[in-house]
Design an enzyme around this catalytic site. Sequence first.
Site, PDB file in Angstrom:
ATOM      1  N   ASP A  82      -9.192 -38.912 -21.322  1.00  0.00           N
ATOM      2  CA  ASP A  82      -9.591 -37.985 -20.255  1.00  0.00           C
ATOM      3  C   ASP A  82      -8.711 -36.733 -20.308  1.00  0.00           C
ATOM      4  O   ASP A  82      -7.482 -36.840 -20.391  1.00  0.00           O
ATOM      5  CB  ASP A  82      -9.409 -38.725 -18.920  1.00  0.00           C
ATOM      6  CG  ASP A  82     -10.058 -38.012 -17.750  1.00  0.00           C
ATOM      7  OD1 ASP A  82     -11.076 -37.336 -17.953  1.00  0.00           O
ATOM      8  OD2 ASP A  82      -9.542 -38.164 -16.621  1.00  0.00           O
ATOM      9  N   SER A 213     -14.639 -38.288  -6.862  1.00  0.00           N
ATOM     10  CA  SER A 213     -14.283 -39.299  -5.859  1.00  0.00           C
ATOM     11  C   SER A 213     -14.851 -38.931  -4.493  1.00  0.00           C
ATOM     12  O   SER A 213     -14.906 -37.748  -4.124  1.00  0.00           O
ATOM     13  CB  SER A 213     -12.759 -39.446  -5.767  1.00  0.00           C
ATOM     14  OG  SER A 213     -12.294 -40.317  -6.780  1.00  0.00           O
ATOM     15  N   ASN A 253     -16.749 -39.254 -13.073  1.00  0.00           N
ATOM     16  CA  ASN A 253     -15.322 -39.597 -13.196  1.00  0.00           C
ATOM     17  C   ASN A 253     -14.682 -39.892 -11.849  1.00  0.00           C
ATOM     18  O   ASN A 253     -14.728 -39.063 -10.938  1.00  0.00           O
ATOM     19  CB  ASN A 253     -14.577 -38.418 -13.828  1.00  0.00           C
ATOM     20  CG  ASN A 253     -14.869 -38.271 -15.302  1.00  0.00           C
ATOM     21  OD1 ASN A 253     -15.792 -38.882 -15.831  1.00  0.00           O
ATOM     22  ND2 ASN A 253     -14.083 -37.450 -15.961  1.00  0.00           N
TER      23      ASN A 253
END
Length: 307
Positions: A82, A213, A253
């Site tokens: 990442d 998120s 992600n």
Amino acid sequence: MPLVTGKEILQAADKGKYAVGAFNINNMEIAQAVLKAAAARKAPVFLSASEGAIQYAGLKMLVAIVKTLASEAPVPVALHLDHGKDLKIIQACVDGGFTSVMIDGSEHPFAENLKKTKQVVEMARKKGVSVEAELGRLVGVEDNVSVDARDAVLVNPEEAGKFAKETGIDSLAPAIGTSHGAFKFKGDAKLDFERLAACKKITGLPLVLHGASGVPQWVLEKAVKYGAKVSEAKGVPEDQIRGAIKNGVCKINIDTDLRLALAGAIREIMANKPEEFDPRKILGPARDAIEKVVLEKFDMFGCAGKA
Ligand code: G3H
Ligand code: 13P
Ligand code: ZN
């Protein structure tokens, strides 16, 4: 099963119009939690390690953990670097068993990002490793910024078309208004779906949403109840995630939600059982909390049952 490439997972997701989760791992417990949830939901999944995670746990250790767990998992698993920035680390990942790498040249001007990305595609191709790249910058963009200021930060779809064609990348992360961490928005959370759809149309690539998120209420409440100073945290709401998937996002992600769940669970144990010092009784509940977060993501992303 053995690790699979990122491309393999993303091509299926693109065709099936769903998104898979890419979860950041730093240790065994986080990797176990994600893969336990993936097995329960029969969901293909990415385990992502940042350069910081590699520095913390060691590249060989992370590869060993992920390969061992994946060999016992009934679902396809890709091991992904990442936000790779250092070409030496990217090369070490390509050589060391990662099946997908991200080159994050987003802090550079377009031409330099393009050049670096091309270099990475060339090194990754030799080992059959997939490549993700990023365009635009993931900084918080508030509602009231000018069109010019927004344009300067978010992805330019025309550039995305040229970039995809010239680099030969397998997936693209376009900046459309998200940012990393727990404090993403002050006002309403609104992603730029028009830009996203234009990138999808012009590149034809599976797209990646960073900074995705959601800061679930139950996670935030527990963390705050036990003393974490994160009460202003705000993530990407579920309707915006669903909108992103509709407009071409195939990889989502997640790191912050796992960190908050872990911190909340550990704080709860430490507060309620001050006599406890067995690491298994501290890290075990943290692992369970992460698993619960990941299960919720699979249900939201549409990848359950796709393995
Ligand atoms: O996007 C960044 C990820 O959340 C990883 O963060 O570099 O602190 O490991 P890190
Ligand atoms: P969050 O900080 O929203 O979890 O984003 C993680 C991410 O984009 C990792 O690359
Ligand atoms: Zn990211």
